[in-house]
Design a protein around this motif. Structure first.
Motif, PDB file in Angstrom:
ATOM      1  N   ALA A 133       0.815  -1.222   0.000  1.00 53.23           N
ATOM      2  CA  ALA A 133       0.000   0.000   0.000  1.00 53.23           C
ATOM      3  C   ALA A 133       0.845   1.268   0.000  1.00 53.23           C
ATOM      4  O   ALA A 133       1.814   1.384   0.738  1.00 53.23           O
ATOM      5  N   GLY A 134       0.421   2.220  -0.810  1.00 52.70           N
ATOM      6  CA  GLY A 134       1.006   3.546  -0.792  1.00 52.70           C
ATOM      7  C   GLY A 134       0.206   4.507   0.047  1.00 52.70           C
ATOM      8  O   GLY A 134       0.671   5.610   0.352  1.00 52.70           O
ATOM      9  N   ALA A 135      -1.036   4.094   0.425  1.00 49.83           N
ATOM     10  CA  ALA A 135      -1.894   5.000   1.195  1.00 49.83           C
ATOM     11  C   ALA A 135      -2.982   4.230   1.911  1.00 49.83           C
ATOM     12  O   ALA A 135      -3.452   3.184   1.446  1.00 49.83           O
ATOM     13  N   LEU A 136      -3.385   4.796   3.046  1.00 50.35           N
ATOM     14  CA  LEU A 136      -4.550   4.340   3.794  1.00 50.35           C
ATOM     15  C   LEU A 136      -5.646   5.396   3.664  1.00 50.35           C
ATOM     16  O   LEU A 136      -5.363   6.599   3.618  1.00 50.35           O
ATOM     17  N   PHE A 137      -6.883   4.944   3.644  1.00 46.24           N
ATOM     18  CA  PHE A 137      -8.036   5.840   3.592  1.00 46.24           C
ATOM     19  C   PHE A 137      -8.968   5.472   4.741  1.00 46.24           C
ATOM     20  O   PHE A 137      -9.344   4.305   4.899  1.00 46.24           O
ATOM     21  N   VAL A 138      -9.341   6.464   5.546  1.00 48.38           N
ATOM     22  CA  VAL A 138     -10.179   6.212   6.713  1.00 48.38           C
ATOM     23  C   VAL A 138     -11.109   7.403   6.896  1.00 48.38           C
ATOM     24  O   VAL A 138     -10.851   8.496   6.370  1.00 48.38           O
ATOM     25  N   THR A 139     -12.164   7.204   7.669  1.00 45.87           N
ATOM     26  CA  THR A 139     -13.104   8.293   7.923  1.00 45.87           C
ATOM     27  C   THR A 139     -12.428   9.466   8.627  1.00 45.87           C
ATOM     28  O   THR A 139     -11.458   9.308   9.365  1.00 45.87           O
ATOM     29  N   TRP A 140     -12.974  10.630   8.411  1.00 44.82           N
ATOM     30  CA  TRP A 140     -12.468  11.889   8.962  1.00 44.82           C
ATOM     31  C   TRP A 140     -12.592  11.871  10.489  1.00 44.82           C
ATOM     32  O   TRP A 140     -13.629  11.483  11.043  1.00 44.82           O
ATOM     33  N   ALA A 141     -11.567  12.320  11.162  1.00 42.29           N
ATOM     34  CA  ALA A 141     -11.564  12.321  12.628  1.00 42.29           C
ATOM     35  C   ALA A 141     -12.656  13.217  13.207  1.00 42.29           C
ATOM     36  O   ALA A 141     -13.070  13.020  14.362  1.00 42.29           O
ATOM     37  N   HIS A 142     -13.143  14.198  12.425  1.00 45.40           N
ATOM     38  CA  HIS A 142     -14.193  15.092  12.914  1.00 45.40           C
ATOM     39  C   HIS A 142     -15.593  14.573  12.622  1.00 45.40           C
ATOM     40  O   HIS A 142     -16.579  15.244  12.985  1.00 45.40           O
ATOM     41  N   ASP A 143     -15.722  13.426  11.980  1.00 42.59           N
ATOM     42  CA  ASP A 143     -17.053  12.836  11.814  1.00 42.59           C
ATOM     43  C   ASP A 143     -17.699  12.690  13.192  1.00 42.59           C
ATOM     44  O   ASP A 143     -17.074  12.145  14.116  1.00 42.59           O
ATOM     45  N   PRO A 144     -18.938  13.145  13.364  1.00 41.17           N
ATOM     46  CA  PRO A 144     -19.565  13.094  14.693  1.00 41.17           C
ATOM     47  C   PRO A 144     -20.147  11.717  15.017  1.00 41.17           C
ATOM     48  O   PRO A 144     -21.337  11.560  15.284  1.00 41.17           O
ATOM     49  N   CYS A 146     -18.600   8.258  17.288  1.00 40.63           N
ATOM     50  CA  CYS A 146     -17.449   7.807  18.070  1.00 40.63           C
ATOM     51  C   CYS A 146     -16.619   6.756  17.336  1.00 40.63           C
ATOM     52  O   CYS A 146     -15.375   6.773  17.412  1.00 40.63           O
ATOM     53  N   ASP A 147     -17.251   5.844  16.625  1.00 38.82           N
ATOM     54  CA  ASP A 147     -16.502   4.804  15.919  1.00 38.82           C
ATOM     55  C   ASP A 147     -15.689   5.364  14.758  1.00 38.82           C
ATOM     56  O   ASP A 147     -14.636   4.825  14.412  1.00 38.82           O
ATOM     57  N   HIS A 148     -16.169   6.434  14.152  1.00 36.85           N
ATOM     58  CA  HIS A 148     -15.427   7.048  13.053  1.00 36.85           C
ATOM     59  C   HIS A 148     -14.158   7.718  13.574  1.00 36.85           C
ATOM     60  O   HIS A 148     -13.081   7.592  12.977  1.00 36.85           O
ATOM     61  N   GLY A 149     -14.297   8.437  14.682  1.00 40.56           N
ATOM     62  CA  GLY A 149     -13.110   9.037  15.273  1.00 40.56           C
ATOM     63  C   GLY A 149     -12.120   7.995  15.749  1.00 40.56           C
ATOM     64  O   GLY A 149     -10.901   8.144  15.570  1.00 40.56           O
ATOM     65  N   ALA A 150     -12.627   6.914  16.350  1.00 38.09           N
ATOM     66  CA  ALA A 150     -11.748   5.850  16.826  1.00 38.09           C
ATOM     67  C   ALA A 150     -11.045   5.168  15.662  1.00 38.09           C
ATOM     68  O   ALA A 150      -9.849   4.845  15.734  1.00 38.09           O
ATOM     69  N   SER A 151     -11.756   4.945  14.576  1.00 38.47           N
ATOM     70  CA  SER A 151     -11.135   4.316  13.407  1.00 38.47           C
ATOM     71  C   SER A 151     -10.046   5.199  12.823  1.00 38.47           C
ATOM     72  O   SER A 151      -9.007   4.699  12.361  1.00 38.47           O
ATOM     73  N   ALA A 152     -10.269   6.512  12.841  1.00 37.45           N
ATOM     74  CA  ALA A 152      -9.226   7.435  12.385  1.00 37.45           C
ATOM     75  C   ALA A 152      -7.985   7.313  13.263  1.00 37.45           C
ATOM     76  O   ALA A 152      -6.846   7.319  12.763  1.00 37.45           O
ATOM     77  N   ALA A 153      -8.196   7.186  14.576  1.00 37.86           N
ATOM     78  CA  ALA A 153      -7.059   7.031  15.488  1.00 37.86           C
ATOM     79  C   ALA A 153      -6.331   5.712  15.231  1.00 37.86           C
ATOM     80  O   ALA A 153      -5.090   5.660  15.233  1.00 37.86           O
ATOM     81  N   ILE A 154      -7.081   4.654  14.992  1.00 37.50           N
ATOM     82  CA  ILE A 154      -6.475   3.346  14.717  1.00 37.50           C
ATOM     83  C   ILE A 154      -5.672   3.388  13.427  1.00 37.50           C
ATOM     84  O   ILE A 154      -4.555   2.844  13.351  1.00 37.50           O
ATOM     85  N   ALA A 155      -6.218   4.041  12.404  1.00 36.12           N
ATOM     86  CA  ALA A 155      -5.477   4.163  11.144  1.00 36.12           C
ATOM     87  C   ALA A 155      -4.194   4.960  11.349  1.00 36.12           C
ATOM     88  O   ALA A 155      -3.167   4.675  10.717  1.00 36.12           O
ATOM     89  N   GLY A 156      -4.246   5.953  12.231  1.00 40.20           N
ATOM     90  CA  GLY A 156      -3.032   6.694  12.544  1.00 40.20           C
ATOM     91  C   GLY A 156      -1.982   5.810  13.195  1.00 40.20           C
ATOM     92  O   GLY A 156      -0.781   5.920  12.890  1.00 40.20           O
ATOM     93  N   LEU A 157      -2.412   4.907  14.073  1.00 43.53           N
ATOM     94  CA  LEU A 157      -1.480   3.950  14.669  1.00 43.53           C
ATOM     95  C   LEU A 157      -0.891   3.033  13.606  1.00 43.53           C
ATOM     96  O   LEU A 157       0.312   2.731  13.620  1.00 43.53           O
ATOM     97  N   ALA A 158      -1.731   2.589  12.678  1.00 40.43           N
ATOM     98  CA  ALA A 158      -1.246   1.720  11.598  1.00 40.43           C
ATOM     99  C   ALA A 158      -0.227   2.445  10.730  1.00 40.43           C
ATOM    100  O   ALA A 158       0.783   1.856  10.319  1.00 40.43           O
TER     101      ALA A 158
END
Length: 245
Positions: A133-144, A146-158
């Protein structure tokens, strides 16, 4: 920057091709729930598959929070249904089932940190390595949501595990933010023209019948995507925001 101004600016981002957004390698789409991949990245997935760019889809939560009080669809049955809908959606976009992974974290309770989040990040990193992979795509951290924000954080860890792979965000529920919500600096990123794939994207979204129809009619608190929300994702471009390291 206010959300209304930010989103207006996002809708005016330059139109770029897939290979301008991701110059090399495959892509990993991280979806907090079954259906987010089709709403936010359906055109991206279809374009990548059509061009022979390797794609992996990682669905973070089990999706059972959409109809928590349905007698006909208790959690195990609902999870199975939503996963089968996701595989049908992926097929409509050209993505085979072998490239779809379900992490089955609890819907509405996806952790943003801790052992479970780190394990999820490891799974995303493994998916990224499997397709170069050259890139990851995940939901925006500001999506209102909780799971969208958490997924953004997880993608950041990845991303950290991968040593600097590009990270892009796609708004889903961000479009419903109160206009005056502060969301930070002006957007950077691009729009992807998806006109050739709009029918495939529409078919993928429609495959999520539990979320778009009255398929599950015995839960008064059950979730259903509203027509205005569906129309938002039927447009000719998808928006991808660059997330700085």
């Amino acid at each position: 920057m206010r959300a209304d101004a930010f989103l207006a600016a996002a809708e005016a981002l330059p139109v770029r091709s897939l290979r301008e957004i991701v110059p090399s390698g495959g892509i990993v789409v991280v979806a907090p729930h079954p259906d987010d991949e089709s709403l936010g990245c359906g055109g991206l997935i279809a374009e990548a598959c059509a061009r022979g760019v390797p794609v992996r889809l990682v669905v973070v939560s089990d999706g059972v929070g959409s109809h928590p009080n349905s007698p006909s669809h208790p959690p195990e049955r609902l999870r199975s249904l939503r996963e089968s809908e996701t595989l049908a959606a992926a097929a409509a976009l050209g993505l085979s089932a072998e490239h779809v992974a379900f992490l089955r974290l609890p819907d509405r309770f996806v952790p943003a940190s801790g052992p479970e989040a780190e394990a999820a990040a490891g799974a995303i990193a493994a998916a990224a390595r499997s397709c170069g992979a050259g890139a990851l795509f995940v939901t925006w951290a500001h999506d209102p949501h909780c799971d969208h924000g958490a997924s953004a954080a997880i993608a950041g860890l990845a991303r950290t595990l991968l040593g600097g792979v590009a990270l892009h965000a796609y708004p889903v529920w961000g479009w419903t933010l109160p206009p005056a919500t502060e969301v930070g600096a002006p957007p950077r990123g691009a729009r992807l023209a998806i006109h050739p794939h709009r029918d495939a994207k529409a078919a993928a979204i429609a495959a999520h019948r539990s979320q778009t129809t009255d398929l599950i009619a015995d839960d008064p608190d059950g979730f259903r995507l509203e027509p205005a929300m569906l129309a938002r994702f039927g447009r000719e471009h998808e928006i991808f925001l660059e997330i700085a390291p």
